[in-house]
Design a protein around this motif. Structure first.
Motif, PDB file in Angstrom:
ATOM      1  N   UNK A 199       0.701  -1.246   0.259  1.00 36.56           N
ATOM      2  CA  UNK A 199       0.080  -0.185  -0.143  1.00 36.56           C
ATOM      3  C   UNK A 199       1.019   1.304  -0.001  1.00 36.56           C
ATOM      4  N   UNK A 200       1.942   1.322   0.626  1.00 36.35           N
ATOM      5  CA  UNK A 200       2.612   2.361   0.975  1.00 36.35           C
ATOM      6  C   UNK A 200       3.590   2.583  -0.210  1.00 36.35           C
ATOM      7  N   UNK A 252       2.212  23.992   6.324  1.00 42.05           N
ATOM      8  CA  UNK A 252       1.686  24.496   5.077  1.00 42.05           C
ATOM      9  C   UNK A 252       0.331  24.085   4.722  1.00 42.05           C
ATOM     10  N   UNK A 253      -0.170  24.871   3.653  1.00 41.84           N
ATOM     11  CA  UNK A 253      -1.613  24.535   3.248  1.00 41.84           C
ATOM     12  C   UNK A 253      -2.120  23.193   3.205  1.00 41.84           C
ATOM     13  N   UNK A 254      -1.136  22.277   2.527  1.00 42.50           N
ATOM     14  CA  UNK A 254      -1.524  21.022   2.370  1.00 42.50           C
ATOM     15  C   UNK A 254      -1.639  20.057   3.862  1.00 42.50           C
ATOM     16  N   UNK A 255      -0.451  20.635   4.664  1.00 39.86           N
ATOM     17  CA  UNK A 255      -0.540  19.950   6.002  1.00 39.86           C
ATOM     18  C   UNK A 255      -1.846  20.277   6.996  1.00 39.86           C
ATOM     19  N   UNK A 256      -2.417  21.421   6.803  1.00 44.85           N
ATOM     20  CA  UNK A 256      -3.496  22.086   7.521  1.00 44.85           C
ATOM     21  C   UNK A 256      -4.596  21.488   7.139  1.00 44.85           C
ATOM     22  N   UNK A 257      -4.850  21.390   5.710  1.00 47.60           N
ATOM     23  CA  UNK A 257      -6.047  20.532   5.154  1.00 47.60           C
ATOM     24  C   UNK A 257      -6.089  19.227   5.510  1.00 47.60           C
ATOM     25  N   UNK A 258      -4.738  18.795   5.643  1.00 50.00           N
ATOM     26  CA  UNK A 258      -4.578  17.480   5.814  1.00 50.00           C
ATOM     27  C   UNK A 258      -5.009  17.208   7.153  1.00 50.00           C
ATOM     28  N   UNK A 259      -4.735  17.999   8.204  1.00 49.70           N
ATOM     29  CA  UNK A 259      -5.312  17.670   9.658  1.00 49.70           C
ATOM     30  C   UNK A 259      -6.755  17.561   9.634  1.00 49.70           C
ATOM     31  N   UNK A 260      -7.508  18.309   8.977  1.00 47.52           N
ATOM     32  CA  UNK A 260      -8.844  18.425   9.137  1.00 47.52           C
ATOM     33  C   UNK A 260      -9.583  17.178   8.189  1.00 47.52           C
ATOM     34  N   UNK A 261      -8.967  16.818   7.305  1.00 47.41           N
ATOM     35  CA  UNK A 261      -9.314  15.742   6.364  1.00 47.41           C
ATOM     36  C   UNK A 261      -9.211  14.378   7.121  1.00 47.41           C
ATOM     37  N   UNK A 262      -7.950  14.078   7.912  1.00 45.91           N
ATOM     38  CA  UNK A 262      -7.780  13.336   8.783  1.00 45.91           C
ATOM     39  C   UNK A 262      -8.858  13.196   9.762  1.00 45.91           C
ATOM     40  N   UNK A 271      -0.815  14.054  -0.401  1.00 46.29           N
ATOM     41  CA  UNK A 271      -2.137  13.756  -1.090  1.00 46.29           C
ATOM     42  C   UNK A 271      -2.238  12.448  -1.303  1.00 46.29           C
ATOM     43  N   UNK A 272      -1.335  11.930  -1.811  1.00 43.95           N
ATOM     44  CA  UNK A 272      -1.417  10.285  -2.155  1.00 43.95           C
ATOM     45  C   UNK A 272      -1.708   9.564  -1.009  1.00 43.95           C
ATOM     46  N   UNK A 273      -1.063   9.883   0.187  1.00 42.61           N
ATOM     47  CA  UNK A 273      -1.390   9.036   1.331  1.00 42.61           C
ATOM     48  C   UNK A 273      -2.722   9.358   1.782  1.00 42.61           C
ATOM     49  N   UNK A 274      -3.456  10.570   1.771  1.00 49.53           N
ATOM     50  CA  UNK A 274      -4.881  10.760   2.218  1.00 49.53           C
ATOM     51  C   UNK A 274      -5.730   9.867   1.203  1.00 49.53           C
ATOM     52  N   UNK A 283      -3.431   1.866   9.696  1.00 47.99           N
ATOM     53  CA  UNK A 283      -2.128   2.113   9.408  1.00 47.99           C
ATOM     54  C   UNK A 283      -2.008   3.484   8.564  1.00 47.99           C
ATOM     55  N   UNK A 284      -2.661   3.720   7.524  1.00 51.85           N
ATOM     56  CA  UNK A 284      -2.334   4.993   6.731  1.00 51.85           C
ATOM     57  C   UNK A 284      -2.515   6.073   7.999  1.00 51.85           C
ATOM     58  N   UNK A 285      -3.608   6.083   8.699  1.00 55.01           N
ATOM     59  CA  UNK A 285      -3.942   7.124   9.495  1.00 55.01           C
ATOM     60  C   UNK A 285      -2.668   7.234  10.648  1.00 55.01           C
ATOM     61  N   UNK A 286      -2.022   6.285  11.017  1.00 50.89           N
ATOM     62  CA  UNK A 286      -0.896   6.275  11.880  1.00 50.89           C
ATOM     63  C   UNK A 286       0.396   7.252  11.066  1.00 50.89           C
ATOM     64  N   UNK A 287       0.428   6.991  10.017  1.00 48.30           N
ATOM     65  CA  UNK A 287       1.362   7.463   9.169  1.00 48.30           C
ATOM     66  C   UNK A 287       1.085   8.983   8.885  1.00 48.30           C
ATOM     67  N   UNK A 288      -0.368   9.297   8.454  1.00 44.35           N
ATOM     68  CA  UNK A 288      -0.842  10.481   8.612  1.00 44.35           C
ATOM     69  C   UNK A 288      -0.608  11.497   9.546  1.00 44.35           C
ATOM     70  N   UNK A 289      -0.879  11.005  10.654  1.00 42.14           N
ATOM     71  CA  UNK A 289      -0.825  11.593  12.037  1.00 42.14           C
ATOM     72  C   UNK A 289       0.502  12.439  12.190  1.00 42.14           C
TER      73      UNK A 289
END
Length: 549
Positions: A135-136, A213-223, A179-182, A199-205
């Motif tokens: 997966x990774x 940055x914008x991607x990290x901030x958006x990623x926090x809320x999407x996660x 982006x790909x991980x999300x 498992x992906x959520x562990x990585x995303x955390x």
């Protein structure tokens, strides 16, 4: 957009592998079966967060706010506690009611010396670990897993070689973009692969941050939305988010920040006012019905313009404001606050004025609530309002089309609609997630250019005014999902089915919006298409304004 390599994310996977070698049975139960058992993580693993009796008075981010503290404050269901040590945030409320987008966008291993002793349970776990690797890294990875080789071919490897192969894999994992991980995490949830998703959520955390940055901030809320959806607690979390709302003055401040640093609200107000001005330029008695009047700020410049009309101000200006109790919190009071403010302005400009408050959700409005009078020239305004109305995909009552037919029956001279150019209404979860990711990536980038990366006011504005919508679109379904955007083509179909024809675009409308955009970043774009105005960020359409009669 590529996320910076993060050794912390590597350590998560390394720990999973290390535990699998030393204690497969306990690892399998504690990590892969956590969702089936509906058990929360070990409280001792919540990082450096510290719960204090005064946590309500502190500013917390998704990284720092302990889940147990939030749940205690909200009295939300215990299922929410399984999400993680990162808690939901406390955003503002929004009015609620109970065509495709084209983008130009397994085995227990002994020591290497002794080989592997394989059981069925061991094979299953080994298989799960291999799935995670694929997966990774993708199916074509050339990294050799020494345990896997021993199982398949009976070869023995020394410990140093096993560690080297795993470390090589660890070095490769951070090369995956955020982006790909999300997307892979959302796909795993869509396919009900809970092991891969967690498992992906562990990585995303370890990859996201509300102050990044914008991607990290958006990623926090999407996660956070993905966690809520995975636990099937989206509606509970969405409701719980309301219990830690900021005060009215704080929320007003956050909304004001977004109003100033990006043009999305001003685009709606400016374009709609220009349409209304054109339609009403010679009318003596004007009635405007606004289905999300908020603070009433849109009508301050319009009243000033009407006062200076070449033929003189109107004999009477009548405004009906529709809004629900959640917007009252943002105002710090009911609609009478809006009426008083506009009445004072109109009086100072010599315009006779009346205000009618319809304090209700738009989907509950009936003709009798609007106080239509003979002889009035009627304008109806929908500023980012119609997408909150449930349609035929949610309820047989179909309030979205019912409301449009009701408005048509009033014979308005003009109807203005401004909506986000996004397709999240009837899209299935996975496609909706990608659309949300694409749309809000552009929005967060556009916000980012206006304030410094560490600006706490901007962080709070995003948390309280934007993030809640994101979580709702990702985590909720049915009546609980109130953020249901449609593309302009679909709104055109709905308007025509209700009996409307499109109001022609004029140079005065486009000119007013062009003047507005001079104060903003050069990456904002304005495009006229299909009789409507599109506001875009770079190559992404963000909002569309149109008028009908």
């Amino acid at each position: 957009m590529q996320a910076a390599p993060n050794r912390q994310s590597s350590s998560v996977i390394h720990e999973m592998y290390h535990q699998s070698v030393q204690g497969m049975d306990s690892f399998y139960l504690s990590h892969f079966h956590v969702l089936e058992n509906n058990a929360s993580p070990d409280a001792s693993s919540q990082g450096n967060s510290v719960i204090s009796s005064s946590y309500k008075d502190q500013f917390f981010t998704l990284e720092s706010f302990p889940a147990t503290a939030y749940l205690s404050a909200c009295n939300s269901p215990s299922a929410v506690s399984v999400l993680s040590s990162r808690s939901p945030f406390s955003p503002q409320g929004s009015q609620t009611c109970s065509s495709d987008q084209h983008h130009s966008f397994d085995n227990t291993c002994g020591s290497p010396q002794s080989g592997c002793s394989v059981t069925d349970d061991d094979y299953e776990l080994k298989h799960k670990l291999k799935e995670l690797e694929i997966s990774l890294l993708g199916p074509e990875t050339d990294i050799v897993d020494s345990c896997y080789c021993s199982f398949r071919g009976g070869e023995n490897r020394d410990a140093s070689m096993a560690r080297w192969n795993w470390n090589q894999m660890i070095e490769t994992i951070p090369k995956l973009s955020l982006r790909d991980t999300l997307i892979r995490c959302a796909q795993a949830i869509h396919e009900a692969d809970l092991n891969a998703a967690t498992s992906f959520m562990d990585v995303l955390g370890q990859m996201v941050s509300v102050s990044g940055d914008p991607a990290q901030r958006l990623g926090a809320y999407l996660l956070e939305g993905l966690r809520a959806r995975l636990e099937r607690s989206g509606s509970a979390i969405y409701k719980a988010l309301k219990c830690e709302e900021p005060s009215s003055s704080e929320l007003m401040s956050y909304m004001s920040i977004l109003f100033q640093i990006c043009p999305y609200f001003k685009f709606a107000y400016t374009s709609a006012n220009a349409f209304i001005w054109e339609a009403m330029v010679n009318e003596p008695v004007i009635h405007i019905i606004d289905f999300q009047i908020a603070q009433g700020s849109q009508y301050i410049p319009l009243i000033e313009d009407l006062a200076n009309r070449p033929g003189g101000p109107p004999v009477l200006l009548h405004i009906t404001g529709v809004d629900d109790s959640q917007s009252a919190h943002a105002r710090g009071g009911g609609l009478q606050i809006v009426g008083q403010k506009l009445a004072q302005l109109a009086q100072s400009k010599g315009i006779p004025f009346q205000f009618h408050a319809a304090a209700m959700s738009g989907c509950k409005v009936e003709r009798s609530d609007l106080r239509i009078r003979p002889g009035e020239a009627l304008a109806v305004n929908f500023p980012y309002a119609l997408h909150h109305m449930p349609d035929e995909s949610v309820s047989t009552q179909n309030h979205r089309d019912r409301l449009l037919r009701l408005v048509k029956s009033l014979s308005p001279k003009i109807v203005t609609i401004v909506e986000q150019e996004s397709n999240t209404n009837t899209s299935p979860f996975f496609l909706r997630f990608i659309e949300t990711l694409d749309y809000y990536t552009a929005m967060f980038e556009s916000i980012d250019v206006a304030r410094s990366r560490d600006d706490k006011q901007r962080i709070r504005a995003e948390q309280h005014c934007v993030a809640r919508d994101i979580v709702n679109m990702v985590a909720c379904e049915g009546f609980e999902r109130v953020e249901r955007h449609e593309l302009h083509g679909k709104w055109m179909m709905r308007m025509k089915m209700a009996g409307f024809t499109q109001y022609p675009m004029s140079s005065s409308v486009t000119g007013a919006v062009k003047n507005l955009l001079r104060d903003y970043n050069e990456n904002y774009r304005l495009l006229e298409a299909e009789g409507a105005l599109n506001l875009g960020w770079k190559n992404r359409a963000m909002a569309t304004s149109s008028a009908w009669r």
